[in-house]
Scaffold this motif. Structure first.
Motif, PDB file in Angstrom:
ATOM      1  N   MET A   1       3.954   7.386   2.450  1.00  0.00           N
ATOM      2  CA  MET A   1       4.578   6.175   2.973  1.00  0.00           C
ATOM      3  C   MET A   1       4.191   4.971   2.136  1.00  0.00           C
ATOM      4  SD  MET A   1       2.276   5.910   6.470  1.00  0.00           S
ATOM      5  CE  MET A   1       2.260   7.716   6.689  1.00  0.00           C
ATOM      6  N   ILE A   2       4.992   3.910   2.240  1.00  0.00           N
ATOM      7  CA  ILE A   2       4.724   2.659   1.542  1.00  0.00           C
ATOM      8  C   ILE A   2       5.005   1.511   2.488  1.00  0.00           C
ATOM      9  CG2 ILE A   2       7.077   2.575   0.583  1.00  0.00           C
ATOM     10  CD1 ILE A   2       5.909   1.164  -1.879  1.00  0.00           C
ATOM     11  N   GLY A   3       4.187   0.469   2.396  1.00  0.00           N
ATOM     12  CA  GLY A   3       4.414  -0.691   3.246  1.00  0.00           C
ATOM     13  C   GLY A   3       3.425  -1.790   2.945  1.00  0.00           C
ATOM     14  N   MET A   4       3.495  -2.851   3.742  1.00  0.00           N
ATOM     15  CA  MET A   4       2.550  -3.955   3.626  1.00  0.00           C
ATOM     16  C   MET A   4       1.461  -3.748   4.662  1.00  0.00           C
ATOM     17  SD  MET A   4       2.242  -6.719   1.659  1.00  0.00           S
ATOM     18  CE  MET A   4       3.828  -7.439   1.231  1.00  0.00           C
ATOM     19  N   ALA A   5       0.200  -3.903   4.223  1.00  0.00           N
ATOM     20  CA  ALA A   5      -0.917  -3.613   5.111  1.00  0.00           C
ATOM     21  C   ALA A   5      -2.123  -4.463   4.757  1.00  0.00           C
ATOM     22  CB  ALA A   5      -1.288  -2.126   5.031  1.00  0.00           C
TER      23      ALA A   5
ATOM     24  N   ILE B   1      10.171  -9.006  -6.010  1.00  0.00           N
ATOM     25  CA  ILE B   1       9.302  -8.052  -6.703  1.00  0.00           C
ATOM     26  C   ILE B   1       9.473  -6.685  -6.039  1.00  0.00           C
ATOM     27  CG2 ILE B   1       6.938  -7.518  -7.395  1.00  0.00           C
ATOM     28  CD1 ILE B   1       7.921 -10.171  -8.531  1.00  0.00           C
ATOM     29  N   GLY B   2       9.517  -5.631  -6.829  1.00  0.00           N
ATOM     30  CA  GLY B   2       9.673  -4.286  -6.288  1.00  0.00           C
ATOM     31  C   GLY B   2       8.511  -3.377  -6.647  1.00  0.00           C
ATOM     32  N   VAL B   3       8.167  -2.470  -5.718  1.00  0.00           N
ATOM     33  CA  VAL B   3       7.178  -1.413  -5.960  1.00  0.00           C
ATOM     34  C   VAL B   3       7.842  -0.094  -5.582  1.00  0.00           C
ATOM     35  CG1 VAL B   3       4.900  -0.487  -5.407  1.00  0.00           C
ATOM     36  CG2 VAL B   3       5.255  -2.979  -5.440  1.00  0.00           C
ATOM     37  N   ASP B   4       7.944   0.824  -6.533  1.00  0.00           N
ATOM     38  CA  ASP B   4       8.620   2.106  -6.338  1.00  0.00           C
ATOM     39  C   ASP B   4       7.572   3.182  -6.054  1.00  0.00           C
ATOM     40  OD1 ASP B   4      10.040   4.482  -6.502  1.00  0.00           O
ATOM     41  OD2 ASP B   4      11.163   3.904  -8.285  1.00  0.00           O
ATOM     42  N   MET B   5       7.562   3.699  -4.831  1.00  0.00           N
ATOM     43  CA  MET B   5       6.545   4.684  -4.461  1.00  0.00           C
ATOM     44  C   MET B   5       6.682   5.971  -5.271  1.00  0.00           C
ATOM     45  SD  MET B   5       7.893   5.960  -0.685  1.00  0.00           S
ATOM     46  CE  MET B   5       6.462   6.981  -0.385  1.00  0.00           C
TER      47      MET B   5
ATOM     48  N   VAL C   1       0.842  -1.202   0.000  1.00  0.00           N
ATOM     49  CA  VAL C   1       0.000   0.000   0.000  1.00  0.00           C
ATOM     50  C   VAL C   1       0.874   1.248   0.000  1.00  0.00           C
ATOM     51  CG1 VAL C   1      -1.745   1.316   1.272  1.00  0.00           C
ATOM     52  CG2 VAL C   1      -1.876  -1.185   1.197  1.00  0.00           C
ATOM     53  N   ILE C   2       0.579   2.159  -0.916  1.00  0.00           N
ATOM     54  CA  ILE C   2       1.203   3.482  -0.922  1.00  0.00           C
ATOM     55  C   ILE C   2       0.160   4.478  -0.437  1.00  0.00           C
ATOM     56  CG2 ILE C   2       2.265   5.288  -2.337  1.00  0.00           C
ATOM     57  CD1 ILE C   2       3.152   3.016  -4.249  1.00  0.00           C
ATOM     58  N   LEU C   3       0.525   5.192   0.615  1.00  0.00           N
ATOM     59  CA  LEU C   3      -0.366   6.193   1.186  1.00  0.00           C
ATOM     60  C   LEU C   3       0.178   7.562   0.814  1.00  0.00           C
ATOM     61  CD1 LEU C   3      -1.914   5.966   4.732  1.00  0.00           C
ATOM     62  CD2 LEU C   3      -1.117   8.147   3.840  1.00  0.00           C
ATOM     63  N   PRO C   4      -0.478   8.270  -0.131  1.00  0.00           N
ATOM     64  CA  PRO C   4       0.048   9.560  -0.606  1.00  0.00           C
ATOM     65  C   PRO C   4      -0.165  10.682   0.411  1.00  0.00           C
ATOM     66  CG  PRO C   4      -1.999   9.028  -1.724  1.00  0.00           C
ATOM     67  CD  PRO C   4      -1.678   7.844  -0.879  1.00  0.00           C
TER      68      PRO C   4
ATOM     69  N   ASN D   1      14.344  -0.233   0.324  1.00  0.00           N
ATOM     70  CA  ASN D   1      15.402   0.759   0.232  1.00  0.00           C
ATOM     71  C   ASN D   1      14.778   2.078   0.675  1.00  0.00           C
ATOM     72  OD1 ASN D   1      17.089   2.906  -0.644  1.00  0.00           O
ATOM     73  ND2 ASN D   1      18.030   1.590  -2.185  1.00  0.00           N
ATOM     74  N   THR D   2      15.063   2.486   1.902  1.00  0.00           N
ATOM     75  CA  THR D   2      14.392   3.659   2.468  1.00  0.00           C
ATOM     76  C   THR D   2      14.864   4.952   1.832  1.00  0.00           C
ATOM     77  OG1 THR D   2      15.986   4.033   4.256  1.00  0.00           O
ATOM     78  CG2 THR D   2      14.255   2.407   4.664  1.00  0.00           C
ATOM     79  N   ASP D   3      16.056   4.947   1.216  1.00  0.00           N
ATOM     80  CA  ASP D   3      16.550   6.143   0.548  1.00  0.00           C
ATOM     81  C   ASP D   3      15.839   6.386  -0.773  1.00  0.00           C
ATOM     82  OD1 ASP D   3      18.502   6.667   2.533  1.00  0.00           O
ATOM     83  OD2 ASP D   3      19.828   5.184   1.646  1.00  0.00           O
ATOM     84  N   ARG D   4      15.440   5.309  -1.443  1.00  0.00           N
ATOM     85  CA  ARG D   4      14.821   5.424  -2.760  1.00  0.00           C
ATOM     86  C   ARG D   4      13.311   5.164  -2.734  1.00  0.00           C
ATOM     87  NH1 ARG D   4      19.128   2.365  -6.817  1.00  0.00           N
ATOM     88  NH2 ARG D   4      21.038   3.099  -5.793  1.00  0.00           N
ATOM     89  N   GLY D   5      12.791   4.682  -1.610  1.00  0.00           N
ATOM     90  CA  GLY D   5      11.364   4.417  -1.518  1.00  0.00           C
ATOM     91  C   GLY D   5      10.903   3.236  -2.351  1.00  0.00           C
ATOM     92  N   ILE D   6      11.770   2.237  -2.503  1.00  0.00           N
ATOM     93  CA  ILE D   6      11.403   1.038  -3.260  1.00  0.00           C
ATOM     94  C   ILE D   6      11.172  -0.100  -2.277  1.00  0.00           C
ATOM     95  CG2 ILE D   6      12.038  -0.573  -5.077  1.00  0.00           C
ATOM     96  CD1 ILE D   6      13.958   1.554  -6.145  1.00  0.00           C
TER      97      ILE D   6
END
Length: 331
Positions: free
Chosen positions: A51-55, A295-299, A29-32, A278-283
Motif C-alpha cells: 500500500m501507499i499513502g500519507m502517514a 508531485i508523484g510517487v509511483d509505488m 509511505v510505501i508499505l511493501p 491513481n488507484t489503478d496504477r498505484g501513483i
C-alpha cells in the motif's frame, strides 16, 4: 477539518485534503508486502497487499491518514469530533484499534465488497496508540472503482453506509449530510429558467447562475455540498494529466487559506496537503500548502517484496519558474 473524494475518468482516482494548523511530520509511505504489521488483538501479518499513502510514522508504525493498496482499494480517515465513539473489547468480534483500521483492511481486502464483509464483524477499540496520544476521533471513506462506503463508529455501534456521491467531510454524521443535499437539489451547471413569478422578466446577467445558493463557507457541511456538486458535475478528458489536474481542481473548491479560519493564539487552519492517487496504477500525487506543483510517487517503481518502509518527505517549497528566463533556467 478535511475533505475526501473518489472520482472516475478512464482510471479511478481517490484523494483528500488534510486541513489542520500544523503537521505531525507527514510522509508519503510505501508499505511493501513483507513489512510486518502488528496488531493489538490480531495476529501479526507477515505477508499482505502492498500500500501507499500519507502517514505519520511513529515507532516504525505508519499511522495512515489516507492510503491505497495495490488492488485499488482506498481509505481516508477524516475528523469526526464529538460523534466518533470507540468501544472496549467485544467478544466474537474482530477487535481493531482506530489507528489499525486502514492497514487492517488494505492489507487483506481487494475491494469495497470485501472490506464491507470485514467491517460487519468489526469492533473498533478505544485503545490509544500510546499513552498521551488519544485515539483520533475519525470516520472513514472507503472506495474502489465500483462504489464507496462511509464508516462511522458511534455510541450505537459501527455504522456502514453506502455513499452514492463518493464524498466525505467531517460533522454532522453522514445521513444528515446526505439529507442536507436535498436543500440544494435545484442547483445546476446549466442556465435555469426564471420561475420567480408569472409575467416577470428577470434577466440572467451572468454565467453560472444555475449554481446560485451553492455554499461558499469553510464549514464541513458546506464543504460537503460544494465538493459533491463540483465532483458530480465535473468533466475532463481521459488522459492521466487531464484526470489528475481535474481531481486537484475538484478538491481545490474546498481549499483552506491561511487567515480565513482562526483558531486563536495566532493559529490558522490551512490545507496542509492535497492528495490524488491513481488507484489503478498505484501513483500517489500530492501538493502542499507552499508547493502547488503536483508531485508523484509511483509505488510500482519500488521493491514491493521488501520488508522495510519506503518513505518520501513531501516537497513543501514552491518553485516558480520564469517563462522568459535565460535558456535552461525557465519553464
Amino acid at each position: 477539518m478535511c475533505t475526501a473524494a473518489a472520482f472516475r475518468s478512464k482510471d479511478f482516482y481517490f484523494g483528500r485534503t488534510l486541513d489542520y494548523e500544523f503537521s505531525y511530520g507527514d510522509q508519503v509511505v510505501i508499505l511493501p508486502r513483507s513489512y510486518p504489521l502488528h496488531y493489538l488483538e490480531q495476529e501479526t501479518q507477515t505477508r499482505h497487499y502492498a500500500m501507499i499513502g500519507m502517514a505519520c510514522v511513529m515507532e516504525d508504525t505508519p499511522l495512515f491518514y489516507d492510503a491505497v493498496n495495490e488492488k485499488g482499494l482506498a481509505i481516508a480517515g477524516l475528523n469526526f469530533v464529538g460523534n466518533a465513539c470507540y468501544h472496549p473489547h467485544a467478544p466474537g468480534k474482530e477487535n481493531i484499534a482506530q489507528f489499525e483500521l486502514i492497514p487492517w483492511l488494505l492489507s487483506q481486502c481487494a475491494s469495497v465488497a470485501e472490506a464491507r464483509k470485514r467491517l460487519e464483524c468489526m469492533n473498533i477499540l478505544d485503545t490509544p496508540f500510546r499513552p498521551g496520544l488519544p485515539a483520533a476521533q475519525l470516520h472513514w471513506l472507503i472506495a474502489d472503482r465500483e462504489g464507496s462506503l462511509t464508516v462511522e463508529s458511534v455510541a450505537e455501534g459501527l455504522m456502514i453506509y453506502e455513499n452514492p456521491v463518493g464524498v466525505l467531510t467531517n460533522n454532522p454524521p453522514f445521513p444528515m449530510q446526505m439529507q442536507n443535499l436535498a436543500n440544494y437539489r435545484h442547483l445546476s451547471p446549466d442556465p435555469v429558467e426564471a420561475t420567480f413569478g408569472p409575467g416577470l422578466s428577470l434577466p440572467q446577467y451572468s454565467r453560472g447562475m444555475g449554481a446560485l445558493g451553492l455554499p461558499g463557507d469553510l464549514s464541513s457541511q458546506s464543504r460537503f455540498v460544494r465538493v459533491a456538486f463540483t465532483k458530480l458535475n465535473s468533466r475532463c478528458g481521459e488522459s492521466e494529466e487531464e484526470s489528475v489536474s481535474q481531481f486537484f481542481h475538484i478538491l481545490g473548491s474546498v481549499d483552506q487559506q491561511r487567515g480565513c479560519c482562526h483558531l486563536g493564539e495566532g493559529k490558522y487552519e490551512i490545507t496542509l496537503y492535497t492528495s490524488c492517487c491513481n488507484t489503478d496504477r498505484g501513483i500517489y500525487y500530492y501538493t502542499t500548502y507552499d508547493n502547488h506543483r503536483i508531485i508523484g510517487v509511483d509505488m510500482h517503481r519500488e521493491d514491493l517484496e521488501g520488508g522495510s518502509l519506503i518513505r518520501y518527505a513531501p516537497v513543501t517549497k514552491e518553485r516558480i519558474p520564469i517563462q522568459n528566463a535565460p535558456k535552461g533556467d525557465g519553464v
